[in-house]
Write a protein that holds these residues in place. Structure first.
Motif, mmCIF file in Angstrom:
data_model
loop_
_atom_site.group_PDB
_atom_site.id
_atom_site.type_symbol
_atom_site.label_atom_id
_atom_site.label_comp_id
_atom_site.label_asym_id
_atom_site.label_seq_id
_atom_site.Cartn_x
_atom_site.Cartn_y
_atom_site.Cartn_z
ATOM 1 N N GLY A 54 0.654 -1.197 -0.082
ATOM 2 C CA GLY A 54 -0.043 -0.105 -0.102
ATOM 3 C C GLY A 54 0.909 1.118 0.144
ATOM 4 N N PRO A 55 0.208 2.438 -0.144
ATOM 5 C CA PRO A 55 1.096 3.702 -0.194
ATOM 6 C C PRO A 55 1.508 4.016 0.968
ATOM 7 N N SER A 56 2.575 4.983 1.186
ATOM 8 C CA SER A 56 3.025 5.398 2.393
ATOM 9 C C SER A 56 2.264 6.157 3.083
ATOM 10 N N GLY A 57 2.107 5.947 4.378
ATOM 11 C CA GLY A 57 1.178 6.546 5.272
ATOM 12 C C GLY A 57 -0.316 6.083 5.116
ATOM 13 N N SER A 58 -0.255 4.755 4.509
ATOM 14 C CA SER A 58 -1.616 4.073 4.613
ATOM 15 C C SER A 58 -1.989 3.220 6.001
ATOM 16 N N GLY A 59 -1.046 3.087 6.845
ATOM 17 C CA GLY A 59 -1.113 2.498 8.083
ATOM 18 C C GLY A 59 -0.383 1.114 8.412
ATOM 19 N N LYS A 60 0.220 0.743 7.308
ATOM 20 C CA LYS A 60 0.733 -0.571 7.378
ATOM 21 C C LYS A 60 2.151 -0.766 8.690
ATOM 22 N N VAL A 229 6.709 -15.272 -2.210
ATOM 23 C CA VAL A 229 7.145 -15.617 -0.904
ATOM 24 C C VAL A 229 5.695 -15.522 -0.094
ATOM 25 N N ALA A 230 4.881 -14.930 -0.324
ATOM 26 C CA ALA A 230 3.696 -14.599 0.528
ATOM 27 C C ALA A 230 2.820 -15.673 0.128
ATOM 28 N N THR A 231 1.941 -16.019 1.326
ATOM 29 C CA THR A 231 0.845 -16.876 1.053
ATOM 30 C C THR A 231 -0.617 -16.154 0.874
ATOM 31 N N GLU A 232 -0.390 -14.764 1.549
ATOM 32 C CA GLU A 232 -1.537 -13.938 1.017
ATOM 33 C C GLU A 232 -1.047 -12.585 1.088
ATOM 34 N N VAL A 233 -1.617 -11.649 -0.045
ATOM 35 C CA VAL A 233 -1.218 -10.315 0.069
ATOM 36 C C VAL A 233 -2.533 -9.427 0.545
ATOM 37 N N ALA A 234 -2.316 -8.444 1.344
ATOM 38 C CA ALA A 234 -3.424 -7.636 1.680
ATOM 39 C C ALA A 234 -2.942 -6.015 1.313
ATOM 40 N N PHE A 235 -3.796 -5.425 0.429
ATOM 41 C CA PHE A 235 -3.673 -3.893 0.147
ATOM 42 C C PHE A 235 -4.397 -3.155 1.017
ATOM 43 N N VAL A 236 -3.314 -2.232 1.822
ATOM 44 C CA VAL A 236 -3.906 -1.587 2.745
ATOM 45 C C VAL A 236 -4.047 0.003 2.274
ATOM 46 N N ASP A 237 -5.027 0.820 2.504
ATOM 47 C CA ASP A 237 -4.880 2.152 2.057
ATOM 48 C C ASP A 237 -6.120 2.933 2.884
ATOM 49 N N ALA A 238 -5.201 4.080 3.309
ATOM 50 C CA ALA A 238 -6.210 5.059 4.370
ATOM 51 C C ALA A 238 -6.743 4.372 5.624
ATOM 52 N N GLY A 239 -5.987 3.182 6.082
ATOM 53 C CA GLY A 239 -6.165 2.889 7.163
ATOM 54 C C GLY A 239 -7.021 1.557 7.111
ATOM 55 N N THR A 240 -7.398 1.050 6.116
ATOM 56 C CA THR A 240 -8.352 -0.006 5.706
ATOM 57 C C THR A 240 -7.815 -1.009 4.938
ATOM 58 N N ILE A 241 -8.031 -2.329 5.223
ATOM 59 C CA ILE A 241 -7.761 -3.324 3.990
ATOM 60 C C ILE A 241 -8.900 -3.280 2.899
#
Length: 270
Positions: A54-60, A229-241
């Motif tokens: 996700g973008p910088s500042g998204s909460g990751k 490598v990942a078994t799952e990817v989550a896209f985070v944006d503005a503090g939400t998945i």
């Protein structure tokens, strides 16, 4: 070097998914009036790898810091290993002992290494297990030397961080985390501070840990690495998945327009 609980054959195709090692429900965090996380839900099975993009500042990074007890969430709950559940919405609020329980079961590898500059490589690795976990120094030293030798730093035990390259410092950071014997490894942009020619060594080491069955949550912009490598990817944006799923599917054909926009800008920045 292997985790306490390696995944079993249940992780193979056609078998039930592994039991959750990490469960996050309704995690919320604000800094002043800035709502950084809004009701984050995550589940990571034993031996699985979750990549957060996700973008910088998204909460990751804030998610990782809450998982490691470095930030106190405003609400929601975190369960690690089916043993420790921290409810951040309860009254009274979680204590220092509660947060320490999270750190006992997870270990963070930081973006900017966070090594003690005045301590040697070996002393950096020994600090947590000996001082915090109060394990016998001789036992921890033997494990630390074996780990450092494995990552090619056996001849650097008396060096200080300023004498090492960025890639070497990050490998020390990974060894420091492994020496804590965590159930859960957390990586915050582990290659973003490295010169391009040094990235490969660190990514190869993390891939080896994934193959060995370590449970990991990784914040990364390395899309090909996440796909492999990942078994799952989550896209985070503005503090939400915004969406999550299989890396090969999500990174190739996301269902949400916001995810498509992010991936296009990351792949074609100019």
């Amino acid at each position: 070097m292997s985790p306490t609980d390696l995944p079993t054959d249940a992780a193979t195709a056609g078998a039930p998914a592994p039991a959750p090692l990490l469960t996050v429900r309704g995690l919320r965090k604000s800094f002043g009036t800035n709502q950084v996380l809004e009701s984050i839900d995550l589940t990571v099975g034993r031996g699985q790898v979750l990549a957060l993009i996700g973008p910088s500042g998204s909460g990751k990074t804030t998610i990782l810091r809450c998982l490691n007890g470095l930030e106190v969430a405003d609400g929601g709950a975190i369960t690690i290993g089916g043993e420790v559940t921290i409810d951040f919405g309860r009254v009274p609020a979680p204590s220092r002992r509660d947060l320490a329980a999270l750190r006992d079961r997870s270990a963070m590898v930081f973006q900017h290494y966070n090594l003690f500059p005045h301590k040697t490589v070996l002393e950096n690795v020994l600090e947590g297990p000996v001082v915090v976990q109060r394990r016998p120094r001789a036992e921890v030293t033997a494990e630390a030397l074996a780990l450092l030798d494995r990552v090619g730093l056996g001849d650097k035990i008396d060096a200080h961080p300023f004498e090492l390259s960025g890639g070497q410092q990050q490998r020390v950071g990974i060894v420091r985390a492994l020496a804590l014997r965590p159930q859960l490894l957390l990586f915050d942009e582990p290659t973003s501070s490295l010169d391009p020619e040094l990235v490969g060594d660190v990514l190869r080491l993390i891939k080896e840990l994934a193959v060995e069955g370590w449970t990991m949550v990784i914040v990364t912009h390395e899309l090909e690495f996440a796909r492999e490598v990942a078994t799952e990817v989550a896209f985070v944006d503005a503090g939400t998945i915004v969406e999550h799923g299989d890396p090969k599917q999500l990174l190739r054909n996301p269902t949400q327009e916001r995810t498509r926009q992010f991936l296009h800008r990351l792949l074609f920045p100019f």
